[in-house]
Design a protein around this motif. Sequence first.
Motif, PDB file in Angstrom:
ATOM      1  N   THR A  45      16.025   3.311   1.723  1.00  7.61           N
ATOM      2  CA  THR A  45      16.115   3.369   0.042  1.00  7.61           C
ATOM      3  C   THR A  45      15.400   4.814   0.109  1.00  7.61           C
ATOM      4  OG1 THR A  45      15.767   1.210  -0.181  1.00  7.61           O
ATOM      5  CG2 THR A  45      15.718   2.632  -2.178  1.00  7.61           C
ATOM      6  N   LYS A  46      16.290   5.684  -0.724  1.00  7.43           N
ATOM      7  CA  LYS A  46      15.788   6.911  -1.091  1.00  7.43           C
ATOM      8  C   LYS A  46      14.246   6.971  -1.689  1.00  7.43           C
ATOM      9  CE  LYS A  46      20.246   9.390  -2.075  1.00  7.43           C
ATOM     10  NZ  LYS A  46      21.023   9.090  -3.286  1.00  7.43           N
ATOM     11  N   PRO A  47      13.443   7.765  -1.444  1.00 12.96           N
ATOM     12  CA  PRO A  47      11.986   7.956  -2.198  1.00 12.96           C
ATOM     13  C   PRO A  47      11.947   7.528  -3.645  1.00 12.96           C
ATOM     14  CG  PRO A  47      11.860   9.043  -0.208  1.00 12.96           C
ATOM     15  CD  PRO A  47      13.400   8.791  -0.411  1.00 12.96           C
ATOM     16  N   VAL A  48      12.976   8.387  -4.324  1.00 14.35           N
ATOM     17  CA  VAL A  48      13.011   8.020  -5.671  1.00 14.35           C
ATOM     18  C   VAL A  48      13.428   6.678  -6.234  1.00 14.35           C
ATOM     19  CG1 VAL A  48      15.119   9.613  -5.532  1.00 14.35           C
ATOM     20  CG2 VAL A  48      13.937   9.459  -7.818  1.00 14.35           C
ATOM     21  N   ASP A  49      14.409   6.269  -5.676  1.00 14.49           N
ATOM     22  CA  ASP A  49      14.741   5.062  -5.914  1.00 14.49           C
ATOM     23  C   ASP A  49      13.858   3.960  -5.376  1.00 14.49           C
ATOM     24  OD1 ASP A  49      17.093   6.121  -6.868  1.00 14.49           O
ATOM     25  OD2 ASP A  49      18.127   5.666  -4.878  1.00 14.49           O
ATOM     26  N   PHE A  50      12.933   4.041  -4.357  1.00 14.46           N
ATOM     27  CA  PHE A  50      12.021   3.050  -3.899  1.00 14.46           C
ATOM     28  C   PHE A  50      10.856   3.209  -4.851  1.00 14.46           C
ATOM     29  CE2 PHE A  50       8.261   2.643  -1.178  1.00 14.46           C
ATOM     30  CZ  PHE A  50       8.478   1.987  -0.376  1.00 14.46           C
ATOM     31  N   GLU A  51      10.534   4.525  -5.558  1.00 18.45           N
ATOM     32  CA  GLU A  51       9.363   4.484  -6.307  1.00 18.45           C
ATOM     33  C   GLU A  51       9.596   3.715  -7.685  1.00 18.45           C
ATOM     34  OE1 GLU A  51       7.455   8.173  -6.739  1.00 18.45           O
ATOM     35  OE2 GLU A  51       5.790   7.352  -7.896  1.00 18.45           O
ATOM     36  N   GLU A  52      10.906   3.823  -8.158  1.00 21.95           N
ATOM     37  CA  GLU A  52      11.466   3.226  -9.506  1.00 21.95           C
ATOM     38  C   GLU A  52      11.330   1.884  -9.232  1.00 21.95           C
ATOM     39  OE1 GLU A  52      11.850   4.586 -12.544  1.00 21.95           O
ATOM     40  OE2 GLU A  52      10.966   6.108 -11.555  1.00 21.95           O
ATOM     41  N   ASP A  53      11.755   1.156  -8.071  1.00 18.60           N
ATOM     42  CA  ASP A  53      11.938  -0.085  -7.657  1.00 18.60           C
ATOM     43  C   ASP A  53      10.475  -0.895  -7.659  1.00 18.60           C
ATOM     44  OD1 ASP A  53      14.477  -0.197  -7.852  1.00 18.60           O
ATOM     45  OD2 ASP A  53      14.974  -0.335  -5.613  1.00 18.60           O
ATOM     46  N   ILE A  54       9.485   0.003  -6.982  1.00 18.45           N
ATOM     47  CA  ILE A  54       8.286  -0.375  -7.106  1.00 18.45           C
ATOM     48  C   ILE A  54       7.457  -0.572  -8.514  1.00 18.45           C
ATOM     49  CG2 ILE A  54       5.706   0.039  -6.152  1.00 18.45           C
ATOM     50  CD1 ILE A  54       7.709  -0.582  -3.778  1.00 18.45           C
ATOM     51  N   GLN A  64       7.349   9.567   3.113  1.00 22.04           N
ATOM     52  CA  GLN A  64       7.064   9.672   1.565  1.00 22.04           C
ATOM     53  C   GLN A  64       6.903   8.247   1.115  1.00 22.04           C
ATOM     54  OE1 GLN A  64      10.804  12.113   0.996  1.00 22.04           O
ATOM     55  NE2 GLN A  64       9.717  13.229  -0.070  1.00 22.04           N
ATOM     56  N   GLN A  65       7.834   7.252   1.656  1.00 20.88           N
ATOM     57  CA  GLN A  65       7.468   5.498   1.421  1.00 20.88           C
ATOM     58  C   GLN A  65       6.117   5.428   1.573  1.00 20.88           C
ATOM     59  OE1 GLN A  65      10.736   4.070   4.005  1.00 20.88           O
ATOM     60  NE2 GLN A  65      12.155   3.976   2.176  1.00 20.88           N
ATOM     61  N   VAL A  66       5.573   5.646   2.787  1.00 28.52           N
ATOM     62  CA  VAL A  66       4.027   5.219   3.142  1.00 28.52           C
ATOM     63  C   VAL A  66       3.485   5.827   2.033  1.00 28.52           C
ATOM     64  CG1 VAL A  66       2.115   5.915   4.639  1.00 28.52           C
ATOM     65  CG2 VAL A  66       4.429   5.134   5.586  1.00 28.52           C
ATOM     66  N   ASP A  67       3.371   7.244   1.554  1.00 30.07           N
ATOM     67  CA  ASP A  67       2.671   7.803   0.424  1.00 30.07           C
ATOM     68  C   ASP A  67       2.573   6.847  -0.779  1.00 30.07           C
ATOM     69  OD1 ASP A  67       1.724   9.551   2.408  1.00 30.07           O
ATOM     70  OD2 ASP A  67       3.047  11.201   1.802  1.00 30.07           O
ATOM     71  N   ILE A  68       3.942   6.473  -1.186  1.00 31.49           N
ATOM     72  CA  ILE A  68       4.196   5.513  -2.416  1.00 31.49           C
ATOM     73  C   ILE A  68       3.518   4.366  -2.329  1.00 31.49           C
ATOM     74  CG2 ILE A  68       6.051   4.556  -3.875  1.00 31.49           C
ATOM     75  CD1 ILE A  68       7.672   6.888  -2.900  1.00 31.49           C
ATOM     76  N   ILE A  69       3.532   3.805  -1.019  1.00 33.79           N
ATOM     77  CA  ILE A  69       2.742   2.321  -0.775  1.00 33.79           C
ATOM     78  C   ILE A  69       1.062   2.675  -1.307  1.00 33.79           C
ATOM     79  CG2 ILE A  69       1.976   0.780   0.915  1.00 33.79           C
ATOM     80  CD1 ILE A  69       4.620   0.727   1.925  1.00 33.79           C
ATOM     81  N   ILE A  70       0.728   3.715  -0.706  1.00 31.68           N
ATOM     82  CA  ILE A  70      -0.697   4.200  -0.941  1.00 31.68           C
ATOM     83  C   ILE A  70      -0.975   4.521  -2.265  1.00 31.68           C
ATOM     84  CG2 ILE A  70      -2.501   5.872  -0.346  1.00 31.68           C
ATOM     85  CD1 ILE A  70      -1.466   5.558   2.782  1.00 31.68           C
ATOM     86  N   LYS A  71      -0.256   5.181  -2.725  1.00 32.96           N
ATOM     87  CA  LYS A  71      -0.241   5.755  -4.304  1.00 32.96           C
ATOM     88  C   LYS A  71      -0.458   4.433  -5.178  1.00 32.96           C
ATOM     89  CE  LYS A  71       2.389   8.139  -7.797  1.00 32.96           C
ATOM     90  NZ  LYS A  71       3.728   8.988  -8.116  1.00 32.96           N
ATOM     91  N   TYR A  72       0.618   3.458  -4.906  1.00 35.02           N
ATOM     92  CA  TYR A  72       0.504   2.421  -6.081  1.00 35.02           C
ATOM     93  C   TYR A  72      -0.470   1.378  -5.496  1.00 35.02           C
ATOM     94  CZ  TYR A  72       3.929   4.866  -8.556  1.00 35.02           C
ATOM     95  OH  TYR A  72       4.725   5.592  -9.531  1.00 35.02           O
ATOM     96  N   GLN A  73      -1.306   1.439  -4.468  1.00 38.27           N
ATOM     97  CA  GLN A  73      -2.352   0.512  -3.917  1.00 38.27           C
ATOM     98  C   GLN A  73      -1.495  -0.688  -3.599  1.00 38.27           C
ATOM     99  OE1 GLN A  73      -5.363   0.634  -6.807  1.00 38.27           O
ATOM    100  NE2 GLN A  73      -6.286   2.184  -5.794  1.00 38.27           N
ATOM    101  N   LEU A  74      -0.502  -0.631  -2.920  1.00 34.40           N
ATOM    102  CA  LEU A  74       0.186  -2.150  -2.657  1.00 34.40           C
ATOM    103  C   LEU A  74      -0.450  -2.634  -1.414  1.00 34.40           C
ATOM    104  CD1 LEU A  74       3.855  -0.669  -3.005  1.00 34.40           C
ATOM    105  CD2 LEU A  74       2.248  -1.671  -4.490  1.00 34.40           C
ATOM    106  N   PRO A  75      -0.689  -4.058  -1.567  1.00 33.31           N
ATOM    107  CA  PRO A  75      -1.416  -4.662  -0.614  1.00 33.31           C
ATOM    108  C   PRO A  75      -0.944  -4.861   0.949  1.00 33.31           C
ATOM    109  CG  PRO A  75      -0.742  -6.324  -2.431  1.00 33.31           C
ATOM    110  CD  PRO A  75      -0.014  -4.978  -2.653  1.00 33.31           C
ATOM    111  N   ILE A  76       0.389  -5.172   0.852  1.00 31.47           N
ATOM    112  CA  ILE A  76       0.995  -5.388   2.356  1.00 31.47           C
ATOM    113  C   ILE A  76       2.305  -4.828   2.448  1.00 31.47           C
ATOM    114  CG2 ILE A  76       1.874  -7.588   3.290  1.00 31.47           C
ATOM    115  CD1 ILE A  76       1.031  -9.113   0.786  1.00 31.47           C
TER     116      ILE A  76
END
Length: 340
Positions: A42-51, A113-125
């Motif tokens: 998934t493109k990072p922009v769509d990935f972030e929107e979905d998250i 970029q996906q890894v950075d989004i996981i960290i940005k939103y403090q996702l747990p898993i």
Amino acid sequence: MKHLNLKYPIIQGPIMGGITTPQLVSQVSNSGALGTYAGGYTKPVDFEEDIKEILALTDHPFNVNLFVPNHYSETPDAIQEAIRALTPVYNHFELTPRLPSGTPQRDERRFNQQVDIIIKYQLPICSFSFGIPNPTIIKKLKDAEVYLIGTATTMNEALAFQEAGVDAIILQGSESGGPLCSFNQPPVGTELKALLLQANQTLTIPIIASGGIMDKEQVNAALELGVVAVQMGTAFLLTDESGACDAHKDAITNQEKDNTTLTPIFTGRFIRVVRNKFIDFMESQPPRAVITYPLQDSLTKSIRKYANQLNEADYIALWCNTNGFKGKKQSVESLLKSLV
Ligand SMILES: Cc1cc2nc3c(=O)[nH]c(=O)nc-3n(C[C@H](O)[C@H](O)[C@H](O)COP(=O)(O)O)c2cc1C
């Protein structure tokens, strides 16, 4: 998985292709199991929107699955041969063939970029498929206190993940629907029970079982073999909340007995799908007509997308496990009720 505070030891597996919608992931987590968002390609922009959408729909933890990038290349001749083999199918849908668009560099950028989004939103898993990330990425996620899960199809892959420092392992049996997430070449594929029996003597970290699990008896059988949870894909694909089209769900439930096969023709990787016309046609082509992942995926994308829109099961990748024929269409709530 105790610290994740799950009511049920059940994980909804990542299901690419728009099937793990924010509604599905959040509904599963809200119901006491663990939802997984399939980040894949998934493109990072769509990935972030979905998250963001999932976070708005649930306060419970959910998992995010990422594809670890790999190197690949094909000669122009091999690409032309693959396009030639697909031409009758492009013609059937009046589609124009296009050269594959992926590059390993782009995949790497997207993954970072996906890894950075996981960290940005403090996702747990976070779970990984098709490889082990490099030590820098593992450290970065661990420093951010992300619980890391590796997907393995052999004991060697599982041991390599354990050594790399992940917190748990998904053992994926060859009964699994969708992609066999192996990264040893060539992919082997071992039945789940055999994997679990080997794992108990070899692995020290928690194990999650996946592959062909559709009902309560199978959930209990896996738990009795010492796993902390099971991951299920096909059963959740059939739920009302999933993004799978009706033709896909019907093709699964209309099977009288298992009619699935493991084939590389859709993506270049081995995926388990219900047999259809597209597979029969491609199997009549020379073996070199199928190129490597993700280039083959890129070549068949327009066909699968169009077939999906037309609800034409003959040309959809009908991902399904070996027990999918036992499944039924129902809500997430009713599925979970039947499992626990
Ligand atoms: C349609 C579909 C798409 C899938 N996509 C992914 C994926 O993106 N990443 C992944 O690790 N596994 C993926 N899988 C595999 C699983 O999530 C899991 O291993 C498998 O579904 C468990 O097997 P089951 O379908 O037999 O329950 C997919 C499975 C299906 C059915």
